[in-house]
Design an enzyme around this catalytic site. Structure first.
Site, PDB file in Angstrom:
ATOM      1  NE  ARG A  47      -3.866  -0.593   2.637  1.00 41.30           N
ATOM      2  CZ  ARG A  47      -4.932  -0.644   2.123  1.00 41.30           C
ATOM      3  NH1 ARG A  47      -5.632   0.615   1.759  1.00 41.30           N
ATOM      4  NH2 ARG A  47      -5.610  -1.473   1.807  1.00 41.30           N
ATOM      5  CE  LYS A 146       2.293 -19.798  11.290  1.00 40.50           C
ATOM      6  NZ  LYS A 146       2.714 -18.624  12.224  1.00 40.50           N
ATOM      7  CG  ASP A 175       6.023 -24.551   8.674  1.00 43.57           C
ATOM      8  OD1 ASP A 175       6.996 -24.230   9.297  1.00 43.57           O
ATOM      9  OD2 ASP A 175       4.880 -25.101   9.250  1.00 43.57           O
ATOM     10  CG  HIS A 176       9.830 -19.873   9.461  1.00 44.64           C
ATOM     11  ND1 HIS A 176       8.440 -19.815   9.971  1.00 44.64           N
ATOM     12  CD2 HIS A 176      10.703 -19.474  10.272  1.00 44.64           C
ATOM     13  CE1 HIS A 176       8.840 -19.534  11.401  1.00 44.64           C
ATOM     14  NE2 HIS A 176      10.183 -19.311  11.383  1.00 44.64           N
ATOM     15  CE  LYS A 180      13.145 -22.272  12.328  1.00 41.46           C
ATOM     16  NZ  LYS A 180      13.772 -20.899  12.887  1.00 41.46           N
ATOM     17  CG  ASP A 232       1.618 -18.193  16.033  1.00 38.56           C
ATOM     18  OD1 ASP A 232       1.649 -17.687  14.716  1.00 38.56           O
ATOM     19  OD2 ASP A 232       2.874 -17.996  16.908  1.00 38.56           O
ATOM     20  CG  HIS A 237       6.045 -23.288  12.956  1.00 36.63           C
ATOM     21  ND1 HIS A 237       6.264 -23.284  11.582  1.00 36.63           N
ATOM     22  CD2 HIS A 237       6.051 -22.132  13.317  1.00 36.63           C
ATOM     23  CE1 HIS A 237       6.066 -21.925  11.268  1.00 36.63           C
ATOM     24  NE2 HIS A 237       6.081 -21.179  12.348  1.00 36.63           N
ATOM     25  CE  LYS A 335       4.552 -16.197  20.379  1.00 34.27           C
ATOM     26  NZ  LYS A 335       5.515 -16.401  19.298  1.00 34.27           N
TER      27      LYS A 335
HETATM   28  C1  BG6 Z   1       6.173 -17.672  13.326  1.00 31.90           C
HETATM   29  C2  BG6 Z   1       5.060 -17.506  14.583  1.00 31.90           C
HETATM   30  O1  BG6 Z   1       5.490 -18.802  12.435  1.00 31.90           O
HETATM   31  O2  BG6 Z   1       7.119 -18.522  14.053  1.00 31.90           O
HETATM   32  C3  BG6 Z   1       5.798 -16.631  15.554  1.00 31.90           C
HETATM   33  O3  BG6 Z   1       3.977 -16.750  13.921  1.00 31.90           O
HETATM   34  C4  BG6 Z   1       6.674 -17.230  16.068  1.00 31.90           C
HETATM   35  O4  BG6 Z   1       4.495 -16.423  16.738  1.00 31.90           O
HETATM   36  C5  BG6 Z   1       7.796 -17.749  15.033  1.00 31.90           C
HETATM   37  O5  BG6 Z   1       7.635 -16.327  16.889  1.00 31.90           O
HETATM   38  C6  BG6 Z   1       8.997 -18.519  15.562  1.00 31.90           C
HETATM   39  O6  BG6 Z   1       9.656 -18.697  14.477  1.00 31.90           O
HETATM   40  P1  BG6 Z   1      11.365 -19.096  14.833  1.00 31.90           P
HETATM   41  O7  BG6 Z   1      11.719 -19.090  13.432  1.00 31.90           O
HETATM   42  O8  BG6 Z   1      11.823 -17.875  15.501  1.00 31.90           O
HETATM   43  O9  BG6 Z   1      11.548 -20.155  15.874  1.00 31.90           O
END
Ligand code: BG6
Length: 486
Positions: A47, A146, A175-176, A180, A232, A237, A335
């Site tokens: 935007r 996501k 899914d990051h 890794k 989340d 993950h 968390k």
């Molecule tokens: C994200 C979540 O997908 O992954 C966050 O939305 C979380 O809440 C994060 O903090 C954690 O990722 P990493 O790579 O720091 O373990």
């Protein structure tokens, strides 16, 4: 190589937080290592009213802030900036979307990758606009961030919207965690060694624990308050880690073989429904506490109001198949935990009979601890003789066969997950991306847990920041004769 290397990467949400912290720094690192296709252009949209130079300045700033100084090379940075262009667009404005598509077509000179890093409600509208302008056919791919929905129904709606324009092979769900290094190393450990596979089953494994603990809080984000730890972290993950830990050996490292095996695990998860949710899962929310000697506020204080969102979830999952029947998989994420740790812990069964019982030596079960974060490490815990001439007879202690990958590969740079993911997406390799049926199977399982929790009306249990979650999580494992690793 799976597709032909892309000539254009279009990032929707290019000025957002994820883009600045992860996406653009990852692209810079690929540039610096000479891994970007030589004619690749990167086109940003969001935007914000910026021109090309304004966007370049913003990108330079996010690289300076997020890439270690030692890795910033002025020539690489200039090369990357030269690839960039930008056009503002409001996603609710069809004319702006149409202008965007015209600009994309003008830049296109081969395969195009669209990376949607916006709120997911825009995925459908963006894809329809792309489709309407002839940008959904062969040679196009779409990367989706996501969350894909907040339950099965909304995930299906989003996936349907995308599928009206893109075939599943063109869709790359991020899914990051799959990008890794440590997560991929789990596959290397399991399938690059013959040693573990014979032991990797219910006959030899007593219990498995998968922990993703973070010290950071939710930082008062509205997105987090609408999702909570279950949506989340667990839905994506943790379940991906569970799949890679539990799946059968795929016949090869390719998108269908790997994802078929992961899907089978998701489909073998025993549903946790109704009253079982209260006995098999524990939800928590952090209150004020201290981490590493520093006082931190509670979740509700950060948010500025009370909330029933869980910032912690622990559970006992079961996989109903031959390999894992009877083995509990304890999953836990939260968390404001005492330390950052992403860990997979396999405890093997105890020796069938201790020949040392008469010396009073206790024999602990062997364990394999695979630490993915903060540093990669693999530890095999074995019993060994305690040195010395103990009168009472031989004594034992547990020692670790310790593979410190961080130290072993100390000269290698710590990479961002998106470097791997971009490299694969630009080349069209979907192995490390999530397929539609996986996302939907994961939602189906998670939906039942959320419904069961909402059914009881119980609020998440409080736990002080800096602890391993509510006491009930400890009891959950203890009821079955197990204890969490701390
Ligand atoms: C994200 C979540 O997908 O992954 C966050 O939305 C979380 O809440 C994060 O903090 C954690 O990722 P990493 O790579 O720091 O373990």
């Amino acid at each position: 190589m799976h597709g032909s290397a892309a000539s254009l990467l279009t990032i929707f949400g290019a000025t957002g937080d994820l883009a600045q912290r992860m996406l653009l720094p990852s692209l810079y690192s690929l540039e610096h290592e000479g891994l970007l296709p030589s004619r690749l252009r990167i086109f940003g949209t969001a935007r914000s009213e910026l021109d090309d130079d304004g966007f370049r300045a913003l990108v330079a700033q996010s690289i300076e802030r997020n890439v270690p100084v030692a890795e910033i090379n002025p020539d690489s940075l200039d090369r990357m900036l030269a690839r960039l262009s930008y056009q503002p667009a409001s996603l609710d404005d069809p004319d702006a979307l149409a202008r965007l598509c015209t600009a994309i077509k003008a830049l296109r000179d081969g395969d195009v990758v669209f990376h949607l890093s916006t709120a997911p409600r825009w995925y459908g509208p963006i894809c329809s606009a792309l489709g309407a302008h002839g940008l959904g056919g062969p040679g196009t791919r779409v990367l989706l961030e996501k969350p894909i929905g907040r339950d099965l129904a909304s995930a299906v709606a989003i996936n349907d919207g995308v599928a009206r324009v893109f075939d599943e092979e063109q869709v790359f769900r991020v899914d990051h965690y799959l990008g890794k290094e440590g997560v991929q190393n789990l596959l290397a450990l399991r399938f690059g060694n013959a040693l573990f596979e014979p032991l990797w089953n219910a006959r030899h494994v007593e219990q498995v624990q998968i922990t993703v603990a973070e010290t950071i809080g939710a930082e008062g984000r509205d997105y987090y308050d609408e999702s909570g730890a279950t949506r989340d972290m667990l839905q994506n993950h943790l379940l991906q880690l569970l799949c890679l830990t539990a799946m059968e050996p795929p016949s090869q490292f390719d998108p269908s073989a790997v994802r078929n095996e992961k899907l089978k695990v998701l489909r073998s998860l025993r549903p946790i429904t109704g009253a079982d949710v209260a006995t098999e899962t524990v939800a928590g929310q952090y209150t004020a506490g201290a981490i590493g000697g520093r006082a931190v506020p509670g979740y509700a204080e950060e948010l500025g109001r009370s909330s029933r969102t869980e910032t912690f979830i622990a559970m006992r999952a079961r996989i109903d198949n031959w390999r894992w029947s009877g083995v509990p998989f304890y999953l836990r994420t939260g968390k404001r935990m005492p330390r950052r740790a992403t860990e997979i812990y396999l405890q093997f069964r105890a020796v069938p009979h201790s020949i040392f019982a008469n010396t009073g030596a206790s024999v602990e079960a062997n364990a394999l601890v695979i630490t993915l974060q903060p540093e990669e490490r693999i530890e095999l815990r074995l019993m060994s003789k305690t040195p010395g001439l103990d009168r009472a007879g031989l004594q034992l202690s547990q020692v670790a066969l310790d593979l410190d990958l961080h130290e072993r590969f100390a000269s290698d740079r710590k990479r961002l997950a998106y470097e791997r993911l971009y490299l694969d997406a630009l080349e069209g390799n979907g192995t490390l991306f999530v397929r539609r049926d996986e996302t939907e199977a994961a939602w189906q399982w998670v939906d039942a847990i959320i419904a069961g929790r909402e059914g009881t009306g119980a609020a998440p249990r409080p736990y002080p920041a800096g602890t391993w979650g509510p006491a009930a999580a400890v009891t959950l494992a203890e009821r079955h004769g197990h204890s969490w690793r701390e």
